[in-house]
Design an enzyme around this catalytic site. Structure first.
Site, PDB file in Angstrom:
ATOM      1  N   GLY A  37      -4.557   2.531  -2.477  1.00 35.67           N
ATOM      2  CA  GLY A  37      -4.070   1.285  -2.570  1.00 35.67           C
ATOM      3  C   GLY A  37      -2.925   1.025  -3.735  1.00 35.67           C
ATOM      4  N   GLN A  63      -4.539   6.522  -4.532  1.00 35.03           N
ATOM      5  CA  GLN A  63      -4.484   7.186  -3.382  1.00 35.03           C
ATOM      6  C   GLN A  63      -4.698   6.276  -2.129  1.00 35.03           C
ATOM      7  OE1 GLN A  63      -7.841  10.148  -3.430  1.00 35.03           O
ATOM      8  NE2 GLN A  63      -7.378  10.805  -1.430  1.00 35.03           N
ATOM      9  N   ASP A  91     -16.050   9.789 -11.044  1.00 36.87           N
ATOM     10  CA  ASP A  91     -14.396   9.980 -11.117  1.00 36.87           C
ATOM     11  C   ASP A  91     -14.259   9.438 -12.550  1.00 36.87           C
ATOM     12  OD1 ASP A  91     -12.079  10.931 -10.331  1.00 36.87           O
ATOM     13  OD2 ASP A  91     -11.473   8.761  -9.295  1.00 36.87           O
ATOM     14  N   LYS A 109      -5.942  -5.308  -6.706  1.00 34.17           N
ATOM     15  CA  LYS A 109      -5.747  -3.841  -5.922  1.00 34.17           C
ATOM     16  C   LYS A 109      -5.921  -4.188  -4.587  1.00 34.17           C
ATOM     17  CE  LYS A 109      -7.915   0.418  -5.621  1.00 34.17           C
ATOM     18  NZ  LYS A 109      -9.431   1.248  -5.981  1.00 34.17           N
ATOM     19  N   GLY A 115       1.015  -0.287 -10.106  1.00 38.12           N
ATOM     20  CA  GLY A 115       0.737   1.113 -10.074  1.00 38.12           C
ATOM     21  C   GLY A 115       0.353   1.144  -8.646  1.00 38.12           C
ATOM     22  N   VAL A 126      -1.756  -1.558  -7.031  1.00 40.06           N
ATOM     23  CA  VAL A 126      -2.151  -2.606  -7.899  1.00 40.06           C
ATOM     24  C   VAL A 126      -1.108  -3.623  -8.331  1.00 40.06           C
ATOM     25  CG1 VAL A 126      -3.057  -3.106 -10.035  1.00 40.06           C
ATOM     26  CG2 VAL A 126      -3.790  -0.988  -8.846  1.00 40.06           C
TER      27      VAL A 126
END
EC number: 2.7.12.1
Length: 930
Positions: free
Chosen positions: A665, A663, A778, A682, A660, A667
């Site tokens: 980085g 914003q 977050d 990551k 995936g 993964v």
């Protein structure tokens, strides 16, 4: 001076011996080259760390100097005169590089590696050197008996041409003509290798023979051959060497067992040094490679092996052939098979890695310790900034309440005081008369025969009787008055004193003086001791009354001072007192002293407030510097030192399939790293300095957290300096890999019980973060990961910070952001708000946006609606208690949001009720989304 021999080329020449393969040399070169690269990074980190601590010290000294010289023009007083100095001294002086660690680390980065060759005799040492270099550079014929051998220390180093010279170690070259200078040679002449017996020059005896060669191995590492034992003990040679070099010690063997002399030498090395040793049995000259499977070889090997075990060099749990183990610490090796000399590269790798890992760990401990101090100080400073103004206001308010209460007592108790004085006089009358009768006068000579005395003596006696009556009466009245207001003093003054003590904590001595002075005023003002000084109205009133008594007594005829006379004077003085006037005077004086003390208290409090105001201004400046400069800068150094430690221990991870993108980085899947399987990696490429600092702080917070089952584990980090083909630097964060995120889980369908359990898991994880002083900021569907059992773990602590380190920046995902986030002033209740939104999704069993958010065309539109109170709508499937919990969590007033310690049992109750009832009455309140 150059020799005339043929120089070796850039590629090493493999000799005929069994150990001299180019593959081994390449492996050694690769290992030592890798060490130099990582040592360079360690050196750079240490240099920047030292600069950081110097900058902190300079900042501290500069602030202290400006404080002492009165720079800045701030209002100064006893409380604030040196407050800035005290602030900096208390909060910056503890941030320093511990001298012991700094010396240790500086020594490590200053020491380059070298291969040190020891051995049972000089011939076998020379033979091992030839095997290492792959060329016959030293003679291996007998140099003489071991007792008479005078082999000097030899150093082989890199040069573009072959050159032989004598030099004092680390000093200067000796002007001396060598045999090697006089003609061609294939091996260095024996005469140059030995110290001549007839040479009495001390410098010549101590000098080492320095040989420069164009050789690949020598480009990476020097090789030193120790002198013979008779010339210089091995312990002394090692002692000189370790100050400037990291020795990779090899010990050449050619006998089947260690002699008594060998054992003594090895015991001394082990006693004074902690270095592991690579023991290698050199094959006999001209012999064929012996089959390692023969029983004779096994028995010979086992004899040496047992001896080295007894000496403590080897362990019975380690295989003696030198196969690398899993230990991070370097272990001694015994290699008896000549074809396995290549294991020297494994051994040297372990020695070098141990050294680097220990140094990186020590440096990282310094970083983390000071970083924790910074964060703790940020908490203290933030609390100081918040609580000090409240304490000052509370002190002012409580003192005012005490003043008004005591003033009311003085105003309304005059009649009570009059009755109290009358009662006191009646109670004490006989006692006062007896005391006056038996009184011994001072400074008055009373005739024993009862003769009259002069008027002056009479006045003196009457004054002393007056003072006795006044002092006794004052004491009695004061005691009764104190008891009437004592409860106020206990409830108010004690509280005020405790508040003042808190205000003086962690302050400079000058502030202590102000606070102590303030407490003295406080005690003087409210410790109600009714004393009448000579200037008081009460004393004047009494004196006027007693003067009338004197006039009635003294102008008739001077009396004799008898017991009866003293009693009569006291009787008339007591009877002439007016209780009402006395009460009025006492209350008036009490009010006057109250007013005076109240004004003194207020003035002193203003002085203390001014001192704190200047101090708090400096505290806020320092708090900003800690948050924006000191802590991020140190965190980046900490990230680098920890990443160096991780890459040394576990190497760089291999990137697998992309899982995936976010914003900042990407993964990836990572099959195995550091003993963890499987992992998620990551990769973050910080675009600027600010993002570097944020990432470094995030990493520190994550690494500092104890492991918790509701948080995703962070296994380690590696900095890739060649990411994207060398175009950028990336930080690789290696984490625990889970099955899927909550967003994917809800799309696939989860049962009601599973969803409510996930909500409980999330609350447990957030509570743990808050207990560690951290705010996530977050919380959202994609940051909640699920394992194969659908138990939740919180991930992505990219915005996670301690409350004291938050700068008020607007971060997070718009639909989960609390309204106060837009003001820049918020606390950990923003996570409660975000959980309320998350709980809406959990209860809905879907990832569809709430209507109020879906209608928003842009982020700005969404933010404005949230500020105006827009929230998700109630869906028909929602249970009443679930809806009430959501509404409470996303309340616009942070103070009205429930604590997570209250939310958790509420959720548990909802889960017990709904899931148990669902088994009997399906679809009662919430859909069971499957």
């Amino acid at each position: 001076m150059e020799g005339d021999g043929v120089p070796w080329g850039s590629e090493p020449v493999s000799g005929p011996g069994p150990g001299g393969g180019g593959g081994m040399i390449r492996e050694l070169c690769r290992g030592f080259g890798r060490y130099r690269r990582y040592l360079g990074r360690l050196r750079q980190n240490l240099r920047e760390t030292q600069k950081f601590f110097r900058d902190i010290k300079c900042s501290h000294n500069h602030t202290c100097l400006s404080s002492l010289t009165g720079g800045g023009g701030a209002e100064r007083g006893p409380a604030g005169d040196v407050a800035e100095t005290g602030l900096q001294a208390g909060q910056l002086s503890c941030i320093s590089f511990p001298p012991k660690e700094e010396k240790y680390l500086q020594q490590i980065v200053d020491c380059l590696p070298c291969i040190l060759i020891l051995g049972q005799d000089c011939n076998v040492k020379c033979q091992l050197l030839n095997l290492l270099l792959g060329v016959q550079v030293l003679p291996t014929t007998k140099l003489g008996s071991e007792e008479s051998c005078k082999l000097r220390r030899l150093r082989f180093t890199y040069g573009t041409q072959t050159r032989v010279s004598l030099a004092l170690p680390g000093q200067y070259e000796l002007v001396h003509t060598l045999v090697a200078h006089q003609g061609n040679w294939e091996t260095i002449p024996e005469e140059d290798l030995e110290v001549q017996e007839n040479n009495e020059d001390a410098a010549h005896v101590l000098a080492e023979l320095e040989v420069t060669m164009h050789h690949a191995l020598l480009q990476e590492v020097d090789v030193v051959v120790a002198p013979c034992q008779g010339l210089r003990p091995t312990v002394d040679v090692l002692g000189d060497l370790v100050n400037d070099f990291l020795p990779v010690i090899t010990y050449a063997l050619h006998k089947d067992e260690l002699s008594e002399r060998d054992e003594q030498e090895l015991q001394e090395i082990r006693k004074y040094f902690s270095f592991p040793v690579f023991f290698f049995k050199v094959p006999k000259l001209g012999s064929e490679i012996i089959d390692s499977s023969t029983k004779r070889m096994e028995s010979e090997r086992s004899l040496l092996y047992r001896q080295l075990i007894d000496l403590g060099y080897l362990s019975s749990s380690h295989w003696n052939c030198g196969a690398p183990g899993q230990d991070t610490k370097a272990q001694s090796m015994l290699v008896e098979q000549s074809e396995k000399l290549r294991h020297l590269s494994t051994f040297s790798h372990q020695v070098l890695q141990t050294r680097l890992v220990d140094a990186a760990k020590a440096l990282n401990l310094v970083h983390c310790h000071c970083l924790d101090i910074f964060i703790n100080q940020a908490f203290d400073m933030q609390r100081d900034l918040q609580i000090t103004p409240k304490r000052l206001e509370y002190t002012r308010k409580k003192e005012n309440e005490l003043y008004e209460s005591l003033m009311n007592i003085a105003n309304r108790k005059q009649e009570e005081m009059k009755d109290m004085i009358v009662e006191t006089l009646n109670t004490m009358k006989e006692e006062l008369l007896d005391d006056a009768t038996n009184m011994e006068f001072k400074d008055v000579i009373v005739p024993e025969n009862g003769e009259p005395v002069g008027t002056r003596e009479i006045k003196c006696c009457i004054r002393q009787i007056q003072e006795l009556i006044i002092s006794r009466l004052n004491q009695a009245v004061a005691n009764k008055l104190i008891s009437s207001v004592d409860y106020l003093r206990e409830s108010f003054v004690g509280t005020l004193e405790r508040c003042l003590q808190s205000l003086e904590k962690s302050q400079d001595v000058s502030v202590h003086i102000t606070s102590n002075y303030l407490k003295q005023i406080l005690n003087a003002a409210y410790h109600v001791e009714v004393t009448f000084h000579s200037g008081s109205s009460v004393t004047r009133m009494l004196w006027e009354q007693i003067k009338q008594i004197i006039q009635r007594i003294t102008w008739v005829s001077p009396p004799a001072i008898t017991l009866e006379w003293k009693r009569k004077v006291a009787q008339e003085a007591i009877e002439s007192l007016s209780a009402s006037k006395l009460a009025k005077s006492i209350c008036s004086q009490f009010r006057t002293r109250l007013n005076s003390s109240h004004e003194a208290f207020a003035a002193s409090l203003r002085q203390l407030e001014a001192g704190h105001s200047g101090r708090l201004e400096k505290t806020e400046d320092l708090w900003l510097r800690v948050r924006k400069d000191h802590a991020p800068r140190l965190a980046r150094l900490s990230l680098e030192s920890r990443s160096l430690q991780d890459v040394l221990l576990h190497r760089k991870p291999k990137l697998g399939q992309e899982l995936g993108r976010g914003q900042y980085g990407v993964v990836y899947l990572c099959d195995n790293w550091g003993g963890h399987f499987p992992c998620a990696l990551k990769s973050v490429v910080p675009p600027d300095e600010k993002h570097w600092n944020d990432l470094a702080l995030e990493f520190h917070y994550m690494r500092s957290l104890p492991k918790h089952e509701r948080l995703v584990d962070l296994h380690g980090s590696v900095i890739d300096y060649n990411y994207g083909g060398g175009s950028s630097i990336a930080v690789l964060l290696i984490m625990e890999r889970l099955h899927r995120d909550l967003y994917t889980g809800l799309k696939a369908g989860l049962t009601l019980e599973t969803r409510l359990q996930i909500a409980l898991d999330v609350v447990e994880g957030i509570r743990f973060l808050h207990s560690q002083g951290l705010v996530h900021r977050d919380i959202k569907l994609k940051n909640v990961l699920l394992d194969k059992q659908n138990r939740a773990k919180i991930t992505d602590l990219g915005f996670c910070k301690p409350e004291a380190m938050m700068s008020g920046s607007i971060v997070g995902t718009p639909i989960h952001m609390a309204p106060e986030l837009f003001t820049g002033k918020y606390d950990n209740s923003v996570d409660v708000y975000a959980f309320g939104i998350l709980f809406w999704y959990i209860c809905s069993g879907s990832v569809k946006l709430p209507e109020a958010f879906e209608r928003c065309a842009s982020k700005d539109h969404l933010w404005n609606n949230v500020r105006r109170g827009a929230r998700p709508e109630r869906l028909p499937v929602f249970d009443e208690e679930c809806w009430q919990l959501m509404e409470a969590c996303w309340d616009g007033d942070p103070l009205k949001r429930p604590l997570l310690g209250i939310v958790q049992p509420m959720l548990q109750g909802i889960m017990d009720r709904l899931c148990k009832s669902n088994s009997e009455q399906p679809n009662r309140g919430l859909d069971d989304s499957t």
